[in-house]
Design a protein around this motif. Structure first.
Motif, PDB file in Angstrom:
ATOM      1  N   ALA A   1      38.676  53.333  41.160  1.00  0.00           N
ATOM      2  CA  ALA A   1      37.851  53.884  40.108  1.00  0.00           C
ATOM      3  C   ALA A   1      37.907  55.314  39.692  1.00  0.00           C
ATOM      4  O   ALA A   1      37.985  55.622  38.431  1.00  0.00           O
ATOM      5  CB  ALA A   1      36.301  53.403  40.381  1.00  0.00           C
ATOM      6  N   LEU A   2      37.857  56.288  40.808  1.00  0.00           N
ATOM      7  CA  LEU A   2      38.099  57.685  40.534  1.00  0.00           C
ATOM      8  C   LEU A   2      39.181  57.908  39.810  1.00  0.00           C
ATOM      9  O   LEU A   2      39.411  58.848  38.893  1.00  0.00           O
ATOM     10  CB  LEU A   2      37.938  58.634  41.804  1.00  0.00           C
ATOM     11  CG  LEU A   2      36.547  58.636  42.473  1.00  0.00           C
ATOM     12  CD1 LEU A   2      36.531  59.222  43.705  1.00  0.00           C
ATOM     13  CD2 LEU A   2      35.481  59.380  41.578  1.00  0.00           C
ATOM     14  N   GLY A   3      40.321  57.177  40.292  1.00  0.00           N
ATOM     15  CA  GLY A   3      41.665  57.492  39.689  1.00  0.00           C
ATOM     16  C   GLY A   3      41.796  57.091  37.980  1.00  0.00           C
ATOM     17  O   GLY A   3      41.886  57.687  37.371  1.00  0.00           O
ATOM     18  N   ALA A   4      41.220  56.080  37.973  1.00  0.00           N
ATOM     19  CA  ALA A   4      41.012  55.415  36.521  1.00  0.00           C
ATOM     20  C   ALA A   4      40.068  56.466  35.735  1.00  0.00           C
ATOM     21  O   ALA A   4      40.713  56.705  34.535  1.00  0.00           O
ATOM     22  CB  ALA A   4      40.314  54.147  36.422  1.00  0.00           C
ATOM     23  N   TRP A   5      39.251  56.778  36.127  1.00  0.00           N
ATOM     24  CA  TRP A   5      38.330  57.814  35.295  1.00  0.00           C
ATOM     25  C   TRP A   5      38.999  59.036  34.986  1.00  0.00           C
ATOM     26  O   TRP A   5      38.990  59.585  34.051  1.00  0.00           O
ATOM     27  CB  TRP A   5      36.852  58.000  36.246  1.00  0.00           C
ATOM     28  CG  TRP A   5      36.132  59.091  35.520  1.00  0.00           C
ATOM     29  CD1 TRP A   5      36.038  60.463  35.836  1.00  0.00           C
ATOM     30  CD2 TRP A   5      35.184  58.608  34.423  1.00  0.00           C
ATOM     31  NE1 TRP A   5      35.079  60.824  35.083  1.00  0.00           N
ATOM     32  CE2 TRP A   5      34.652  59.940  34.162  1.00  0.00           C
ATOM     33  CE3 TRP A   5      34.759  57.767  33.963  1.00  0.00           C
ATOM     34  CZ2 TRP A   5      33.454  59.963  33.333  1.00  0.00           C
ATOM     35  CZ3 TRP A   5      33.755  57.667  32.835  1.00  0.00           C
ATOM     36  CH2 TRP A   5      33.139  58.846  32.500  1.00  0.00           C
TER      37      TRP A   5
END
Lengths: 277, 319
Positions: free
Chosen positions: A10-14
């Motif tokens: 999720a952090l990477g996608a954000w």
């Protein structure tokens, strides 16, 4: 690298979304510099017309020339002032350094609009009330306006470089009976050279982009490129503005790449030096 | 012997701070003095139709005028947009900066930082015009949103407060990401591991260990973003049209259109003082919240002895 988990994904996608957001308008400008339409915002087919318009229209060429000339002189000026100041703050700290650092800090955090509205009346006072004619000249005004923040930037970079270097080389030079002037030119300057070059190139790009201060102190006849663009926001943006911007963007990226290369070869951290301001 | 010669030579030499004098003079003449002149003008008035300023009659009337309902409404809107913009930047930047500093392998971090800096060093004005193209009524986005039914009219996107807010968030986001990245990068990962070893879950470790340690970077980011937002003049000029006016545009119009330098100066002084005041209050509030959290999570090891028997054995460990 920690193992890929739901949170990390999720952090990477954000982060990816944040980068897309940061680059979206730049990509759009790049695409729209090939817009064959009459107005920038209305896409009307692929065309090289905007790039031809740069050569054909004298106003565009003149304003870009004003910006480039101003940027070179402002960068040289900021280098001269900032290098000396950076060496003084790094090598001769004392009670004077506190107020000077505060002044540099104020110059860096003051919103540009305040610099602009303060400089306009000051140039009028100097040029018209006190008849100091150079201050009525558009180039002089632009160079002064652009040199303020740039001087602070060069000072920070040169200081950061010198603080990281041992003063023993300069002391050795003095012990070998070199005069201070000789030490300066033969030892100190070659040491800070990369930092001065990096600071100067940054000052150049800052001056090239300066819109706010320039629009206040503008003298007709020496309108800089960003001021011309800002005025055409009101009168109607043409695709050639995007074309020139794309060329200037490529130029800026080349300059920044050069800065990164110079700093890397001279061994100081790119991120530390460029994140100072 | 040599030391003596050395000091004799040093005495003949000019003091080192002389090197800083040119920059000092330059910044005094073209930064400090112009600002003092503005402060002086703000105490004067606009004499007649064609004059710009006069200090024949000194008064604080311009400040009273600067707090007129018009200025106050626009100032409140500016403050509101800057606060919202700063909070949005904080919320957008926090996960990204955390990811870049803590999760990305070390050799790729430099590239990501450079990528954040590219938009920042690209012309501010041109990037804002890029958004004008994206949001324009002829653009693909407006067409799509109208077709989906999210927007009633394709002209509703541009020239609104929302467009200005988007522009502000976009333009200053790199200034929030960079100091936060540096702050997270400096947090010692051993402390996070220690927290996990002591039984804290990942969320608790983040909020009670990592985030408090990164606080200086967060505060730096807030200052770097909030101050220029308050004084922004280009973003509302490009994206706001008539509806998105901010204080910067109002001050600019006093200097460039109305030619009332006295009033414009007073507005500028008010803007600077209020911005500084808000920043100081915000920082004080953040430290207070941090201190309260710190107090709540403080851990005392060992029994606290009665004060009269063993006063020197109390040991305080903070989480």
């Amino acid at each position: 690298m920690s193992r890929p988990s739901g949170t990390n994904l999720a952090l990477g996608a954000w982060t990816t979304l944040v980068f897309l957001f940061l680059f979206a308008p730049i990509i759009v400008i790049g695409i729209y510099s090939f817009n064959g339409g009459r107005l920038l915002t209305a896409w009307d087919g692929f065309s090289l017309e905007p790039f031809k318009a740069i050569i054909e229209r004298p106003t565009v060429r003149h304003t870009v020339a004003v910006s480039l000339q101003t940027a070179v002189i402002a960068a040289l000026l900021a280098c001269a002032l900032g290098t000396l100041a950076g060496m003084a703050t790094a090598r001769f700290p004392g009670r004077w350094a506190g107020p000077f650092t505060l002044l540099l800090l104020l110059v860096s955090v003051t919103p540009e609009i305040v610099d602009g509205i303060a400089l306009l009346p000051w140039f009028v006072t100097l040029g018209q009330d006190w008849s100091l004619l150079p201050f009525n000249n558009g180039y002089v005004r632009l160079v002064i306006g652009h040199s303020l923040f740039a001087t602070a930037v060069v000072t920070y970079i040169v200081r950061a470089r010198l603080v990281g270097l041992d003063a023993s080389l300069e002391e050795a030079s003095a012990d070998l009976y070199a005069r201070p002037v000789t030490t300066f030119f033969k030892v100190t300057l070659p040491l800070v050279g990369p930092a001065v070059l990096a600071g100067g190139l940054l000052a150049f790009t800052l001056s090239l982009d300066n819109t706010v201060i320039s629009s206040f102190i503008n003298v007709s006849g020496t309108t800089s490129w960003p001021v011309y663009v800002l005025s055409s926001v009101r009168s109607g943006l043409k695709p050639e503005i995007a074309a020139v911007s794309t060329i200037l963007l490529v130029l800026t990226l080349l300059v920044l790449g050069l800065v990164a290369l110079v700093l890397k070869r001279s061994g100081s951290s790119v991120t530390d030096t460029m994140a100072v301001n | 012997m040599r030391d003596e010669a050395h000091s004799r030579r040093a005495a003949k030499r000019l003091p080192g701070f002389v090197l800083a004098v040119p920059a000092w003079l330059w910044l005094t003449v073209f930064f400090v003095v112009p600002f003092l002149q503005i402060a002086w003008f703000s105490l004067g008035e606009k004499p007649g139709m064609f004059g710009t300023h006069s200090n024949a009659v000194m008064s604080l009337d311009r400040y009273a005028e600067a707090f007129s309902p018009t200025f106050f409404t626009i100032f409140r809107a500016t403050l509101w947009m800057s606060v919202l913009g700063t909070i949005a930047c904080l919320l957008i930047a926090l996960p990204a900066a955390y990811f870049m500093a803590m999760k990305v392998p070390a050799h790729r971090r430099g590239l990501l930082v450079a990528l954040v800096m590219v938009p920042y060093w690209t012309s501010f004005l041109i990037r804002t015009i890029g958004w004008k193209v994206i949001l324009s009524s002829e653009g693909a986005l407006a067409g799509f949103l109208t077709d989906v039914g999210l927007v009633a009219d394709p002209h509703d996107l541009l020239n609104t407060r929302g467009a200005v807010l988007l522009g502000l968030i976009y333009n200053y986001l790199p200034l929030m990401i960079l100091p936060m990245y540096v702050a997270f990068d400096r947090v010692d990962s051993a402390l996070g591991e220690a927290s996990k070893d002591l039984g804290a879950d990942r969320l608790r470790t983040f909020f009670q260990v990592t985030l408090p340690l990164a606080r200086p970077g967060i505060i730096a980011g807030i200052i770097l973003v909030f101050i220029p937002m308050m004084g922004d003049y280009v973003t509302p000029a490009v994206l706001g049209g008539a509806k998105g006016t901010m204080v910067g545009s109002l001050i600019a119009s006093q200097f460039l259109t109305a030619q009332n330098w006295a009033l414009g100066s007073a507005m500028a002084v008010v803007l600077i003082l209020l911005t500084m005041l808000i920043v100081v209050i915000a920082i004080a509030l953040m430290w207070c919240v941090g201190w309260l959290l710190h107090r709540r999570s403080k851990l005392v090891i060992g029994t606290v002895p009665p004060p009269d028997t063993r006063p020197h054995t109390q040991e305080v460990v903070t989480a």
